[in-house]
Design a protein around this motif. Sequence first.
Motif, PDB file in Angstrom:
ATOM      1  N   ARG A  65       0.863  -1.178   0.000  1.00  0.00           N
ATOM      2  CA  ARG A  65       0.000   0.000   0.000  1.00  0.00           C
ATOM      3  C   ARG A  65       0.900   1.228   0.000  1.00  0.00           C
ATOM      4  O   ARG A  65       1.897   1.277   0.715  1.00  0.00           O
ATOM      5  CB  ARG A  65      -0.928   0.035   1.218  1.00  0.00           C
ATOM      6  N   ILE A  66       0.522   2.195  -0.810  1.00  0.00           N
ATOM      7  CA  ILE A  66       1.249   3.463  -0.901  1.00  0.00           C
ATOM      8  C   ILE A  66       0.380   4.524  -0.247  1.00  0.00           C
ATOM      9  O   ILE A  66      -0.782   4.699  -0.617  1.00  0.00           O
ATOM     10  CB  ILE A  66       1.531   3.837  -2.371  1.00  0.00           C
ATOM     11  N   LEU A  67       0.945   5.206   0.711  1.00  0.00           N
ATOM     12  CA  LEU A  67       0.233   6.241   1.450  1.00  0.00           C
ATOM     13  C   LEU A  67       1.097   7.492   1.445  1.00  0.00           C
ATOM     14  O   LEU A  67       2.274   7.428   1.780  1.00  0.00           O
ATOM     15  CB  LEU A  67      -0.021   5.771   2.891  1.00  0.00           C
ATOM     16  N   ALA A  68       0.524   8.592   1.020  1.00  0.00           N
ATOM     17  CA  ALA A  68       1.298   9.838   0.957  1.00  0.00           C
ATOM     18  C   ALA A  68       0.509  10.963   1.599  1.00  0.00           C
ATOM     19  O   ALA A  68      -0.695  10.853   1.808  1.00  0.00           O
ATOM     20  CB  ALA A  68       1.635  10.180  -0.489  1.00  0.00           C
ATOM     21  N   GLY A  69       1.216  12.040   1.867  1.00  0.00           N
ATOM     22  CA  GLY A  69       0.579  13.205   2.454  1.00  0.00           C
ATOM     23  C   GLY A  69      -0.457  13.830   1.540  1.00  0.00           C
ATOM     24  O   GLY A  69      -1.359  14.521   1.986  1.00  0.00           O
ATOM     25  N   SER A  70      -0.338  13.564   0.245  1.00  0.00           N
ATOM     26  CA  SER A  70      -1.327  14.060  -0.716  1.00  0.00           C
ATOM     27  C   SER A  70      -1.595  12.966  -1.736  1.00  0.00           C
ATOM     28  O   SER A  70      -0.737  12.122  -2.007  1.00  0.00           O
ATOM     29  CB  SER A  70      -0.819  15.316  -1.428  1.00  0.00           C
ATOM     30  N   ALA A  71      -2.792  12.975  -2.321  1.00  0.00           N
ATOM     31  CA  ALA A  71      -3.146  11.976  -3.338  1.00  0.00           C
ATOM     32  C   ALA A  71      -2.213  12.102  -4.537  1.00  0.00           C
ATOM     33  O   ALA A  71      -1.819  11.100  -5.141  1.00  0.00           O
ATOM     34  CB  ALA A  71      -4.598  12.156  -3.758  1.00  0.00           C
ATOM     35  N   ASP A  72      -1.829  13.326  -4.877  1.00  0.00           N
ATOM     36  CA  ASP A  72      -0.938  13.544  -6.022  1.00  0.00           C
ATOM     37  C   ASP A  72       0.414  12.870  -5.799  1.00  0.00           C
ATOM     38  O   ASP A  72       0.949  12.237  -6.699  1.00  0.00           O
ATOM     39  CB  ASP A  72      -0.762  15.049  -6.258  1.00  0.00           C
ATOM     40  N   GLU A 132       6.581  11.378   1.414  1.00  0.00           N
ATOM     41  CA  GLU A 132       6.542  12.744   1.940  1.00  0.00           C
ATOM     42  C   GLU A 132       5.885  12.816   3.317  1.00  0.00           C
ATOM     43  O   GLU A 132       4.796  13.356   3.499  1.00  0.00           O
ATOM     44  CB  GLU A 132       5.875  13.712   0.951  1.00  0.00           C
ATOM     45  N   LEU A 133       6.598  12.259   4.281  1.00  0.00           N
ATOM     46  CA  LEU A 133       6.154  12.194   5.668  1.00  0.00           C
ATOM     47  C   LEU A 133       5.806  13.570   6.224  1.00  0.00           C
ATOM     48  O   LEU A 133       4.884  13.705   7.025  1.00  0.00           O
ATOM     49  CB  LEU A 133       7.245  11.541   6.513  1.00  0.00           C
ATOM     50  N   GLU A 134       6.527  14.583   5.797  1.00  0.00           N
ATOM     51  CA  GLU A 134       6.297  15.935   6.329  1.00  0.00           C
ATOM     52  C   GLU A 134       4.871  16.415   6.092  1.00  0.00           C
ATOM     53  O   GLU A 134       4.379  17.273   6.811  1.00  0.00           O
ATOM     54  CB  GLU A 134       7.266  16.937   5.676  1.00  0.00           C
ATOM     55  N   ASP A 135       4.187  15.864   5.084  1.00  0.00           N
ATOM     56  CA  ASP A 135       2.841  16.325   4.747  1.00  0.00           C
ATOM     57  C   ASP A 135       1.734  15.543   5.450  1.00  0.00           C
ATOM     58  O   ASP A 135       0.557  15.802   5.223  1.00  0.00           O
ATOM     59  CB  ASP A 135       2.633  16.238   3.229  1.00  0.00           C
ATOM     60  N   PHE A 136       2.093  14.574   6.301  1.00  0.00           N
ATOM     61  CA  PHE A 136       1.094  13.750   6.981  1.00  0.00           C
ATOM     62  C   PHE A 136       0.493  14.451   8.184  1.00  0.00           C
ATOM     63  O   PHE A 136       1.150  15.260   8.835  1.00  0.00           O
ATOM     64  CB  PHE A 136       1.720  12.442   7.471  1.00  0.00           C
ATOM     65  N   LYS A 137      -0.739  14.065   8.495  1.00  0.00           N
ATOM     66  CA  LYS A 137      -1.349  14.458   9.758  1.00  0.00           C
ATOM     67  C   LYS A 137      -0.968  13.379  10.770  1.00  0.00           C
ATOM     68  O   LYS A 137      -1.038  12.183  10.463  1.00  0.00           O
ATOM     69  CB  LYS A 137      -2.867  14.543   9.612  1.00  0.00           C
ATOM     70  N   PRO A 138      -0.557  13.761  11.978  1.00  0.00           N
ATOM     71  CA  PRO A 138      -0.088  12.769  12.960  1.00  0.00           C
ATOM     72  C   PRO A 138      -1.090  11.646  13.243  1.00  0.00           C
ATOM     73  O   PRO A 138      -0.685  10.495  13.422  1.00  0.00           O
ATOM     74  CB  PRO A 138       0.185  13.607  14.211  1.00  0.00           C
ATOM     75  N   THR A 163      11.638  14.517   2.409  1.00  0.00           N
ATOM     76  CA  THR A 163      12.611  15.570   2.655  1.00  0.00           C
ATOM     77  C   THR A 163      12.470  15.939   4.130  1.00  0.00           C
ATOM     78  O   THR A 163      11.580  15.432   4.808  1.00  0.00           O
ATOM     79  CB  THR A 163      12.303  16.809   1.791  1.00  0.00           C
ATOM     80  N   LEU A 164      13.325  16.789   4.606  1.00  0.00           N
ATOM     81  CA  LEU A 164      13.205  17.296   5.971  1.00  0.00           C
ATOM     82  C   LEU A 164      13.241  18.808   5.858  1.00  0.00           C
ATOM     83  O   LEU A 164      14.305  19.402   5.783  1.00  0.00           O
ATOM     84  CB  LEU A 164      14.336  16.777   6.846  1.00  0.00           C
ATOM     85  N   HIS A 165      12.074  19.417   5.798  1.00  0.00           N
ATOM     86  CA  HIS A 165      12.045  20.870   5.643  1.00  0.00           C
ATOM     87  C   HIS A 165      11.260  21.574   6.743  1.00  0.00           C
ATOM     88  O   HIS A 165      11.130  22.784   6.727  1.00  0.00           O
ATOM     89  CB  HIS A 165      11.503  21.248   4.257  1.00  0.00           C
ATOM     90  N   ILE A 166      10.771  20.807   7.731  1.00  0.00           N
ATOM     91  CA  ILE A 166      10.075  21.416   8.860  1.00  0.00           C
ATOM     92  C   ILE A 166      10.861  21.084  10.120  1.00  0.00           C
ATOM     93  O   ILE A 166      10.940  19.919  10.528  1.00  0.00           O
ATOM     94  CB  ILE A 166       8.623  20.911   8.980  1.00  0.00           C
ATOM     95  N   GLN A 167      11.471  22.107  10.691  1.00  0.00           N
ATOM     96  CA  GLN A 167      12.243  21.901  11.910  1.00  0.00           C
ATOM     97  C   GLN A 167      11.322  21.391  13.004  1.00  0.00           C
ATOM     98  O   GLN A 167      10.228  21.929  13.212  1.00  0.00           O
ATOM     99  CB  GLN A 167      12.888  23.221  12.327  1.00  0.00           C
ATOM    100  N   HIS A 168      11.683  20.311  13.674  1.00  0.00           N
ATOM    101  CA  HIS A 168      10.888  19.668  14.726  1.00  0.00           C
ATOM    102  C   HIS A 168       9.593  19.069  14.188  1.00  0.00           C
ATOM    103  O   HIS A 168       8.649  18.861  14.933  1.00  0.00           O
ATOM    104  CB  HIS A 168      10.582  20.643  15.878  1.00  0.00           C
ATOM    105  N   GLY A 169       9.546  18.790  12.886  1.00  0.00           N
ATOM    106  CA  GLY A 169       8.369  18.172  12.279  1.00  0.00           C
ATOM    107  C   GLY A 169       8.441  16.654  12.349  1.00  0.00           C
ATOM    108  O   GLY A 169       9.319  16.075  12.996  1.00  0.00           O
TER     109      GLY A 169
END
Length: 194
Positions: A65-72, A132-138, A163-169
């Motif tokens: 299963r592929i799960l991403a922060g956005s459908a795109d 894109e883990l950064e775009d997930f809801k916890p 990527t890692l673009h949110i500090q403490h994300g």
Amino acid sequence: DHAAPFEYIVGSFFDSTDGWTEEEKQLYKPHKDALVWAARGSGKTVCGAITTHLDSIFRPGCETRILAGSADQARKMYQYKTEYDLRSFPDVVDGEPLMSRTRYRNGSAVEILAASSKSVRGTHVQRLKYDELEDFKPNILEAAQLVPQEQRGIPASVETFSTLHIQHGLMAEAVERAGDPGSEVTLYKWCCFC
């Protein structure tokens, strides 16, 4: 301190080092779970698609299963995988690949999950790929932790690409946990020059 993308591919596909040379054992290590930390445009999603394709072809009955922060974003990995299927192994695909699900003649299947708690609850497959883990809801991330389960002799595996673009994300937390002694998550990191 970077890995080559191929190190991730080898680590993802192989379960053991049986039959490997000593040199190969020094270069590559099979992993159970992985965290791929790399720059945008550096091939993270393509590598995830390659290993999804390989698992589907060479592990009969493997479900991913592929799960991403956005459908795109989820569609990108799925589309890359579908291109490999149709270009190299069209005879192993069972029917036409659908917009969000592909079945294989060997019993394998790949499907995109919607980024919702309802979508991930109750789904149990061997492989889960987060993109894109950064775009997930916890809360979605927490619900999805129960998706992977060993079945048909195929070990459960969670692979995360971001990527890692949110500090403490979320990704920063995942990188920190992967670095803890005793962590079972293998961390691969590379830049756009690898």
